[in-house]
Design an enzyme around this catalytic site. Structure first.
Site, short mmCIF file in Angstrom:
data_model
loop_
_atom_site.label_atom_id
_atom_site.label_comp_id
_atom_site.label_asym_id
_atom_site.label_seq_id
_atom_site.Cartn_x
_atom_site.Cartn_y
_atom_site.Cartn_z
N ASP A 68 -25.44 -5.66 3.68
CA ASP A 68 -26.75 -5.26 4.20
C ASP A 68 -27.23 -6.21 5.28
O ASP A 68 -27.22 -7.44 5.09
CB ASP A 68 -27.78 -5.24 3.07
CG ASP A 68 -27.53 -4.13 2.07
OD1 ASP A 68 -27.49 -2.96 2.50
OD2 ASP A 68 -27.38 -4.43 0.87
N ASP A 190 -24.45 3.79 1.70
CA ASP A 190 -25.62 3.32 0.94
C ASP A 190 -26.93 4.01 1.27
O ASP A 190 -27.84 4.00 0.45
CB ASP A 190 -25.78 1.81 1.13
CG ASP A 190 -26.70 1.19 0.08
OD1 ASP A 190 -26.82 1.76 -1.02
OD2 ASP A 190 -27.28 0.13 0.34
#
Length: 991
Positions: A68, A190
């Site tokens: 991320d 995601d």
């Protein structure tokens, strides 16, 4: 069911080449380049794939990490491995370790996604290390997938910002690694739901396929039964197939490994213990469990190929753990083939897996809608993040507009614009900050508070650098070296210059390729002002009393006047304080009956002070319209149905009936000197909810400027505040939303187009992302609402449209962020105050798009105001346009940015769908050589949407450098068809 087919024919040397054919209305073909590349010293891409076995179940193991670009830690903290007390993660160590392990076994593979991290790591490597990595890439052992600066969110991002962030990432990969660095697949494992417009963009960027991990749990069960977890997504109803067709695969375990087969240092699964002398020897058990899982997974997919994602969040920091066990797993499972096993395991990549699916020559289900909303169980709808952190969402949208202005002025101002303390990098900081902000835990609002602050800081730093460039460019274009001042706090009615100066000028730069007229509102302390335009002509202006938010600034009044700005240009207005004049317009208490201009008539209920009707005076339409504010009591998870609370991701109201904030509105009407300019009704619903209903003299849209916050939580209740528009329009439980700001999708209450929904959350399960606009309509009337940021909304009742404005929650929703969405700041320690605008228009459905498409673009690409104090020099050029003429209404100039010293990147977009408008849904032709006023276009070549492949080679499998000889076309005219975006690299010289 409509099906899609893929057909291949065998070519020389055993290579496959796609035979593209559109068979009929009921079949579709995906363009998929499988032919061999020209041989040099590389065997990347499809040529690097390991051989599979035709009569076995081939299990493609894909080693990967999901990194991320900010979430629980900031981007910097994640890269360096700082603040491991929050989360153990260090991306630099992941890349170090993976490269080391790939070198130890040529069979091993690894995929990497987030270019923002890879770029930082790459810049810190020695030249010999870089050569080693290039060799791994050239051999297909290290493969890039997706390749954008980040893995963007799909619900709350605007398509222009997504294209920009993909372009910056893919350009770096292309320039660093050539053809072998170009990703073949999009990889969004995601994001929390998937937008149709993203699939359309990926198809136009030349990706062969798209893989993701999250979809609604009911949808997944349906697709597992039907074996439709792999499909063809037709992502546009306007672009001719297969332009926006994209093969799409749904991964079996999200992006995690199968249960029991995680061998990262963050995992607890036992390693493969293959010494037969050990008491806890477990090879037989591992093999048996793996075969069971593989065969079970194969029952819900169509081919004899399945994929397993071997990795997860920030894994492979010690890649030896993974690879040592994966090597053993492959060895011992494949050894069972000697005993009759029909399972073959291999290291693979998503592109290699995709190649085998296409070789299977099967038909695939065709999908034309999207994957919103997403729920992972009956009461857990991920629809809260459509609105979470509304202040950050607005700041990101403003920053996008500022970046486009920065990019355009860098081109129009020429080399002089790049003179400054940051050299050639004035715009790069802003480009990267905006790219990071597109991450699925950034603009989505699903990060920790300190990370949200970091995203905002990056945007602010980027804009500060861009201001240098903008000032330089405007100085070059205007011939004035006067210092330019930026009032970045006009959203809270603060601008020190206008509050104190007796004479100043304001330049209004318009980043749109058509002229705009709009009001300017400036905080002032004087009671009367004179305003003149670039030609010295007096401009009507109005001063009114204005309640400024909190104690920021010291202005007591507000100056309002209309400005006109030319396409891709600026116009300068002079403002002087007058010694005497009319008294400022002041607010008069009492409910108004009506406000109107020559286009709209708005009435208010005299008893409640609420809106009661809206009429279009041109078309003689009129609807009942009531607007009010409500709040949903956020679930704390303590009830019989479910323990799921509302949080940053999940919206779960405690009841389907919201609390009305006030059944009446305390109102004040501004007594105006110039009713043809602006009329205002100010409404108060509670100490923490107010609104200005504003009608400008020449506007076809009614403005609702809402201010909400701080949301009170003294009662121990989290609150999710909405505004609801209740109308007389007969909607039949249908409404419409945009997809990432582009194409419009129909939504129906308690309904999904491709599977039978069992609705368990009647409010949250009917919320959808609204990126720039939504509307309700019947055969006669269409009410369109244009938003100034991404928000969530729905049509829960017939004739109704509700939009969530602000959220403040007291519980974490147990999706990983580990803190409640309870925003405060130093300025607002008791909770954030958020202000925004909704623009309402009423039109016949047949012509509504002609109004709301340009209106939405005006909100996204807003004019930039710069100020200078005192008198300007007499030789200052007060007006400028970068275009020879405005572009036609159907055409939007999406991108104009400097590419290298002598070339610029241009994107032109047809902004109407094929069915939207009788007038504007037609092809439009533009002459590129007659486009700019300050640039001579010397050559051009067309690129794909992401600008990393030549358009005429996008579907070919050849190694070519990006920069080739520019075409010298016999005609400079390009035609745009509905929803088409065309990207050009132009060789230019400054006139």
């Amino acid at each position: 069911m409509i099906r899609a087919s893929f057909f291949f024919s065998n070519m020389a040397a055993g290579a496959l080449q796609l035979a593209v054919a559109l068979l009929s209305l009921f079949s579709a073909v995906l363009s998929f380049p499988l032919g061999p590349e020209t041989k040099h010293t590389t065997t990347c891409g499809y040529e690097s794939c390991h051989a599979t076995k035709p009569n076995m179940l081939n299990v493609h193991l894909v080693p990967h990490t999901h990194d991320d670009v900010g979430w629980l830690k900031t981007v910097d903290q994640y890269f360096y491995g700082d603040r491991n007390d929050i989360q153990h993660a260090g991306v630099q160590y992941i890349l170090d370790s993976v490269v080391d392990q790939l070198l130890k076994n040529p069979d091993r593979r690894f995929i990497y996604v987030e270019t923002a991290f890879f770029y930082r790591w790459w810049k810190r490597q020695s030249s010999s290390a870089q050569q080693t990595v290039k060799q791994l890439v050239n051999e297909g052992r290290l493969e890039f997938v997706n390749g954008g600066w980040c893995m963007s969110d799909e619900a709350t991002t605007h398509y222009s910002a997504v294209i920009d962030q993909m372009t910056i990432g893919l350009r770096f990969l292309n320039e660093t690694f050539g053809a072998c660095g170009r990703p073949r697949v999009a990889w969004h494992i995601d994001p929390f739901g998937h937008a149709r417009e993203h699939a359309s963009m990926f198809a136009q960027m030349g990706y062969d396929g798209f893989f993701f991990g999250r979809l609604d749990y009911q949808d997944r069960m349906h697709r597992m039964v039907q074996k439709e977890q792999e499909l063809l997504w037709r992502a546009s109803d306007s672009l001719t197939p297969p332009t926006a067709d994209l093969f799409t695969g749904i991964l079996p375990n999200g992006y995690n490994p199968p249960e029991g087969f995680c061998w990262d240092q963050s995992c607890d699964d036992p390693p493969i213990r293959d010494d037969p002398d050990l008491e806890d020897y477990n090879v037989d058990d591992v093999v048996m469990r793996f075969l069971t899982i593989a065969n079970s997974q194969a029952t819900v997919y169509k081919t004899n190929h399945i994929i397993m994602t071997m990795g997860s969040d920030f894994q492979y920091e010690n890649a030896n753990l993974w690879y040592k066990n994966l090597d053993k797993l492959i060895h011992y499972v494949n050894a069972q083939q000697a005993n009759g096993s029909k399972v073959n395991v291999l290291y693979s990549t998503p592109s290699c897996y995709l190649q085998e699916l296409h070789r299977a020559n099967l038909t695939w289900a065709l999908k034309t809608d999207d994957f919103f909303p997403y729920a992972d169980s009956a009461h857990d709808f991920w629809t809260g993040y459509f609105t979470s952190r509304p202040a950050l969402k607005r700041y990101e949208r403003i920053s996008n507009s500022n970046l486009q202005t920065c990019n355009q002025l860098e081109v129009l101002g020429g080399p002089a614009s790049r003179q400054g303390p940051f050299g050639e990098g004035e715009s790069q900081t802003m480009k990267k900050a905006m790219a990071v902000a597109q991450h699925h835990d950034a603009v989505s609002g699903t990060e920790k508070q300190h990370v949200a602050n970091d995203y905002a800081r990056r945007l602010a730093n980027g804009w500060q650098r861009c201001q240098v460039l903008v000032s330089n460019s405007l100085a070059a274009l205007s011939g004035s070296s006067a210092k330019r001042i930026y009032c970045d706090n006009l959203n809270i009615s603060v601008c020190p210059l206008t509050e104190s100066s007796k004479k100043f000028s304001v330049s209004v730069y318009n980043p749109l390729a058509r002229p705009v007229t709009r009001p300017v509102r400036l905080p002032v302390n004087g009671t009367a002002y004179a305003v003149s335009d670039a030609n010295g002509k007096a401009v009507d202006c109005q001063v009114s009393t204005r309640e400024v938010r909190r104690n920021r600034g010291f202005a007591v009044n507000e100056l309002v006047f209309q400005v006109q700005a030319p396409p891709l240009g600026y116009s300068t207005y002079s403002v002087s304080l007058r010694q005497a004049g009319p008294r400022p317009a002041s607010a008069q208490p009492g409910a108004p009956t009506v406000i109107q201009n020559k286009f709209l008539r708005v009435t208010f209920d005299p008893d409640t002070g609420l809106l009661s009707s809206l009429s279009n005076l041109e078309t003689k339409q009129s609807i009942k319209l009531t607007q009010n504010f409500y709040w949903y009591n956020a679930s704390d998870g303590n009830n019989l149905e479910s323990n799921q609370p509302s949080g940053a991701y999940i919206f779960r109201p405690n009841s389907s009936t919201p609390f009305v904030i006030s059944r009446t509105a305390k109102t004040e009407t501004i007594q105006v000197q110039f009713p043809h300019m602006v009329q205002e009704v100010r409404q108060w619903f509670a100490p923490w909810v107010s609104q200005v209903v504003r009608l400008h003299g020449d506007s076809r849209a009614l403005e609702l400027e809402w201010t909400v916050g701080p949301l009170p939580i003294d009662d121990g209740l989290g609150k999710e505040v909405i505004t609801r528009l209740d109308t007389s329009i007969k909607t039949s439980e249908i409404f419409y939303t945009d997809s990432n700001g582009r194409e419009v999708l129909q939504r129906k209450k308690d309904f999904r187009p491709t599977w039978n929904l069992m609705q368990s959350e009647p409010i949250a399960g009917n919320y959808y992302p609204i990126n720039s606009r939504a509307f309700i309509k019947d055969d006669v009337d269409q009410l369109t609402v244009v938003t100034d940021r991404s928000q969530g909304g729905g049509s829960i009742h017939n004739g109704s449209l509700e939009i969530m404005l602000h959220r403040r929650l007291l519980y974490d929703d147990v999706r990983g962020v580990a803190e409640p969405l309870n925003e405060t700041s130093n300025i607002f320690p008791e909770g954030l105050v958020v202000r925004g605008r909704l623009l309402l228009s009423l039109d016949p459905p047949s012509v509504a798009a002609d109004a709301h498409r340009p209106l939405a673009q005006e909100v996204v690409m807003q004019p930039l105001l710069t100020f200078t104090n005192g008198d300007l020099s007499p030789n200052t050029r007060l007006e400028f346009s970068g275009l020879q003429a405005a572009l036609p209404p159907a055409v939007h100039l999406l991108t104009l940015t400097q590419w290298d010293k002598d070339s610029v990147l241009l994107r032109l977009e047809h902004q109407f769908q094929s069915w939207e408008s009788k007038v504007n849904s037609q092809p439009v032709t533009v002459n590129l050589q007659k486009l700019f006023s300050t640039l001579d276009v010397l050559g051009m070549s067309e690129l794909n949407l992401s600008a990393n492949q030549w358009k005429d080679e996008m579907m070919r499998f050849k190694e070519k450098p990006l920069l080739k000889t520019f075409q010298d076309p016999s005609t400079w005219e390009v035609t745009l068809r509905p929803m088409e975006i065309r990207t050009f690299l132009l060789r230019v010289s400054l006139r």
